[in-house]
Write a protein that holds these residues in place. Structure first.
Motif, PDB file in Angstrom:
ATOM      1  N   LEU A 144       2.044  -6.826   2.303  1.00 44.61           N
ATOM      2  CA  LEU A 144       1.906  -6.353   0.774  1.00 44.61           C
ATOM      3  C   LEU A 144       2.142  -7.304  -0.570  1.00 44.61           C
ATOM      4  CD1 LEU A 144       5.807  -4.771   2.396  1.00 44.61           C
ATOM      5  CD2 LEU A 144       3.356  -3.781   1.520  1.00 44.61           C
ATOM      6  N   ASN A 145       2.534  -8.548  -0.265  1.00 42.94           N
ATOM      7  CA  ASN A 145       1.782  -9.874  -1.222  1.00 42.94           C
ATOM      8  C   ASN A 145       2.077  -9.628  -2.691  1.00 42.94           C
ATOM      9  OD1 ASN A 145       0.689 -12.442  -1.804  1.00 42.94           O
ATOM     10  ND2 ASN A 145      -1.289 -10.726  -2.323  1.00 42.94           N
ATOM     11  N   THR A 146       4.136  -8.615  -2.391  1.00 43.06           N
ATOM     12  CA  THR A 146       4.326  -8.849  -3.432  1.00 43.06           C
ATOM     13  C   THR A 146       5.815 -10.117  -3.756  1.00 43.06           C
ATOM     14  OG1 THR A 146       6.440  -7.765  -3.043  1.00 43.06           O
ATOM     15  CG2 THR A 146       4.263  -6.409  -3.392  1.00 43.06           C
ATOM     16  N   PRO A 147       5.827 -10.659  -4.809  1.00 44.34           N
ATOM     17  CA  PRO A 147       6.971 -11.503  -4.665  1.00 44.34           C
ATOM     18  C   PRO A 147       8.044 -11.279  -4.284  1.00 44.34           C
ATOM     19  CG  PRO A 147       6.012 -11.500  -7.157  1.00 44.34           C
ATOM     20  CD  PRO A 147       5.367  -9.949  -6.463  1.00 44.34           C
ATOM     21  N   LEU A 148       8.396 -10.312  -3.764  1.00 39.59           N
ATOM     22  CA  LEU A 148       9.741  -9.806  -2.623  1.00 39.59           C
ATOM     23  C   LEU A 148       9.539 -10.044  -1.130  1.00 39.59           C
ATOM     24  CD1 LEU A 148      13.106  -9.107  -2.434  1.00 39.59           C
ATOM     25  CD2 LEU A 148      11.858  -6.687  -2.705  1.00 39.59           C
ATOM     26  N   SER A 149       8.347  -9.008  -1.285  1.00 33.68           N
ATOM     27  CA  SER A 149       8.374  -9.319   0.063  1.00 33.68           C
ATOM     28  C   SER A 149       7.203 -10.585   0.631  1.00 33.68           C
ATOM     29  CB  SER A 149       7.212  -8.513   0.578  1.00 33.68           C
ATOM     30  OG  SER A 149       5.670  -8.975   0.106  1.00 33.68           O
TER      31      SER A 149
END
Length: 395
Positions: A144-149
């Motif tokens: 997913l490579n998002t800050p939260l994930s």
């Protein structure tokens, strides 16, 4: 034998057509979520006599230890956990002492009972049930490579296991997380899905749930849960302490006689984060498909150990012209799930049931036999010596 009139729940996640069609009622466009069959005080059934007079089922049966629900979901239900008996007793006493009305929106414990439950699918039925293993959650979060994930991945990778997953859930429910971060994860899941990348339907599930709850942190939590699909005639058992959310389809639920629910998202109802975290006590995925046992050729019995209830499903056809004998029990609830049948007792009493109709069989209704062409589901308390169905973990 007593025909039953049962309470109906019109929650927003219900279907405007599934239950009305099942019951043969006219549709008015309002969502119908549940039909409660039993003696729970929040929505008790009423017993009818031969003249059409009715009285509370408790007057006939006392307090039944189990409850049956006909449930139809067109939208995801809330992410939730059911408490153990000890937590229910403590929580109920605390809220009673605080003077919180039973129907108050922030009331959590409506009774002192635990709430294990079994789902028997009437249509294809989808649910989220139990946590994925840590390694699988990391496989889901990584692409997913998002800050939260990435933050969630880093925490779980540093200390994998059930306790760490519960801490992540607590963090997601208590931190002030910007809805934009949820949107980022959904966007990434949608993109990966379009590329043919998904891990056991985790991304598909998040995208589907976000259509109904776009800003809800429950969308992120859903990535950590197993998705299970039951086909009609299949069953799954949920012990207390297992996080879950039904997504779509129609089923019969058989459960302990309780309405205690601790919620974690995908709802406008009250969320008790501390209570929910305390109730998460069942390991990674303590949920199982229930393998039925057969009685002759016509009846299969779903009887999970520890539930305190069983469900016998009987097919009736012209291959059995003298009828099929129902399971003997100390009081049971019978619902016709298809066709039209006639129930007859040794005493000669007869009741005809069409699809969606239900009745109570008392201990005095001995030798109950069902004839016709259809299917009936019978909920009851199995004797202590009864065989228990084999459970198969989802992971």
């Amino acid at each position: 034998m007593h025909l039953l009139r049962n309470g109906v729940k019109n929650y927003e996640w219900g279907s405007p057509h599934a239950i009305p069609q099942f019951l043969g009622d006219r549709r008015n466009g309002s969502p119908v979520a549940e039909v409660w069959i039993g003696t729970h005080p929040l929505s008790p059934s009423y017993a009818l006599d031969g003249d059409g007079n009715e009285k509370p089922l408790t007057d006939v049966a006392g307090d039944l230890p189990f409850m049956v629900k006909l449930l139809a979901a067109e939208r995801p239900l809330s992410l939730q956990v059911h408490p153990s008996r000890s937590l229910a007793e403590i929580g109920f006493a605390r809220e009673e002492e605080a003077g919180i009305p039973l129907d108050a929106p922030h009331r959590v414990y409506k009774d002192t009972n635990h709430k294990p439950e079994m789902v028997y699918a009437l249509t294809t039925f989808d649910s989220l049930i139990g946590f994925r293993p840590s390694a699988e959650i990391l496989r889901v979060l990584g692409p997913l490579n998002t800050p939260l994930s990435q933050s969630l991945s880093d925490e779980l990778r540093a200390d994998p296991g059930f306790a760490s997953i519960v801490r992540l859930i607590e963090r997601l429910l208590t931190d002030d997380i910007d809805p934009a971060e949820v949107h980022q994860i959904v966007g990434a899941a949608r993109t990966l899905g379009s590329l043919g990348m998904d891990i056991k339907r985790a991304y598909q599930t998040a995208v589907e749930i976000a259509e109904h709850h776009p800003d809800d942190i429950g969308v992120v939590i859903s990535l950590m849960l197993n998705r299970m699909t039951l086909q009609p005639g299949e069953a799954a058992y949920l012990e207390t302490g297992v996080i879950h959310a039904h997504l779509s389809g129609m089923c019969l639920e058989v459960m302990a006689n309780s309405d205690n629910v601790l919620r974690a998202g995908l709802t406008s109802k009250h969320i008790d984060t501390a209570g929910l975290v305390a109730a998460l006590n069942s390991g990674m995925a303590r949920v199982a498909r229930v393998t039925p046992d057969f009685i002759d050729y016509d009846t299969e019995v779903f009887s999970p150990s520890g539930g305190g209830f069983a469900l016998a499903v009987t097919q009736i056809s012209h291959a059995a012209p003298e009828g099929v004998e129902l399971v003997r029990s100390e009081g049971s609830v019978l619902i016709c799930t298809g066709g039209e049948v006639q129930v007859t007792t040794e005493a000669g009493d007869k009741v005809t049931l069409g699809r969606g109709e239900s009745l109570y069989l008392s201990p005095e209704d001995r030798g109950a036999t069902v004839l016709g062409l259809g299917e009936v589901a019978q909920a009851y308390v199995p004797p202590s010596r009864a065989l228990r169905s084999r459970l198969v973990d989802v992971v």
